[in-house]
Design a protein around this motif. Sequence first.
Motif, PDB file in Angstrom:
ATOM      1  N   UNK A  39      25.249  39.816  56.238  1.00  0.00           N
ATOM      2  CA  UNK A  39      26.305  40.705  55.758  1.00  0.00           C
ATOM      3  C   UNK A  39      25.756  41.725  54.763  1.00  0.00           C
ATOM      4  N   UNK A  40      26.312  42.919  54.793  1.00  0.00           N
ATOM      5  CA  UNK A  40      25.994  43.928  53.775  1.00  0.00           C
ATOM      6  C   UNK A  40      26.813  43.616  52.520  1.00  0.00           C
ATOM      7  N   UNK A  41      26.406  44.200  51.405  1.00  0.00           N
ATOM      8  CA  UNK A  41      27.067  43.920  50.120  1.00  0.00           C
ATOM      9  C   UNK A  41      28.551  44.265  50.159  1.00  0.00           C
ATOM     10  N   UNK A  64      34.229  47.445  43.413  1.00  0.00           N
ATOM     11  CA  UNK A  64      34.584  47.459  41.993  1.00  0.00           C
ATOM     12  C   UNK A  64      35.421  46.234  41.610  1.00  0.00           C
ATOM     13  N   UNK A  65      36.421  45.934  42.418  1.00  0.00           N
ATOM     14  CA  UNK A  65      37.289  44.783  42.132  1.00  0.00           C
ATOM     15  C   UNK A  65      36.497  43.481  42.217  1.00  0.00           C
ATOM     16  N   UNK A  66      35.644  43.356  43.241  1.00  0.00           N
ATOM     17  CA  UNK A  66      34.825  42.152  43.380  1.00  0.00           C
ATOM     18  C   UNK A  66      33.914  41.970  42.176  1.00  0.00           C
ATOM     19  N   UNK A  67      33.248  43.034  41.740  1.00  0.00           N
ATOM     20  CA  UNK A  67      32.362  42.934  40.577  1.00  0.00           C
ATOM     21  C   UNK A  67      33.124  42.482  39.334  1.00  0.00           C
ATOM     22  N   UNK A  72      33.999  38.321  35.509  1.00  0.00           N
ATOM     23  CA  UNK A  72      35.021  37.780  34.604  1.00  0.00           C
ATOM     24  C   UNK A  72      35.352  36.311  34.826  1.00  0.00           C
ATOM     25  N   UNK A  73      35.310  35.837  36.092  1.00  0.00           N
ATOM     26  CA  UNK A  73      35.872  34.524  36.382  1.00  0.00           C
ATOM     27  C   UNK A  73      34.957  33.543  37.115  1.00  0.00           C
ATOM     28  N   UNK A  74      33.903  34.023  37.756  1.00  0.00           N
ATOM     29  CA  UNK A  74      33.109  33.145  38.621  1.00  0.00           C
ATOM     30  C   UNK A  74      31.680  32.950  38.138  1.00  0.00           C
ATOM     31  N   UNK A  75      31.072  33.984  37.634  1.00  0.00           N
ATOM     32  CA  UNK A  75      29.653  33.962  37.264  1.00  0.00           C
ATOM     33  C   UNK A  75      29.319  32.742  36.419  1.00  0.00           C
ATOM     34  N   UNK A  76      28.234  32.117  36.794  1.00  0.00           N
ATOM     35  CA  UNK A  76      27.766  30.935  36.071  1.00  0.00           C
ATOM     36  C   UNK A  76      26.782  31.390  35.010  1.00  0.00           C
ATOM     37  N   UNK A  77      27.151  31.199  33.776  1.00  0.00           N
ATOM     38  CA  UNK A  77      26.286  31.600  32.670  1.00  0.00           C
ATOM     39  C   UNK A  77      25.230  30.543  32.417  1.00  0.00           C
TER      40      UNK A  77
END
Length: 189
Positions: A39-41, A64-67, A72-77
């Motif tokens: 898949x493309x980005x 933009x919405x995905x980023x 904000x809500x998914x990224x694992x720090x």
Amino acid sequence: MRLNDPLVTSFLYQDKKYPLDLAFDNVLDVFDVLGDKTLREQEKAEICLVLLLNESFKGHEAIQLWNFIYESFIKIESTQPIEYDLKGNPLPVQEEDTKSLINLDRDAEYIFASFKQAYNLNLLEYQGKLHWHEFQALLNGLPSETIMQRVIQIRMWKPSKGESSEYQQAMKRLQKVYALDDGDEEEVD
């Protein structure tokens, strides 16, 4: 995750409120999409939005919405603390120190067994119910006697003085068995 804030089930973006499905299994499906090399980005962003919002978006708006949602809500720090020298300067981080210790896909059986052992929680029964932030908190808090924590200990092990050569060889074999070589999949620090 803050204990005095409710779990995120919706959010406001550009003056519009969106419902957000952050069930842990749904987020794992999102990680599967992100890992799909065919898949493309833009396609990944569009599919992830359908999974999380049950609504279609196209083009630049989708990206933009995905980023925003991911950051904000998914990224694992990374939870690795910054170490400082006596003068207060941050010490350099060794590359091996930043290596991820858990792979949500490859370690699925260990995570499942550990949740069952530690919390008597069958993750399959909690699909669609257990929020991503709850899942992360439980995963990060697994007791040391669980299989997932044992695997992490094996991955982190380094030889030290006083250990027999047999023990060191056994640990090196175990590290090969439990190694996470492929960095393409979503990992947790």
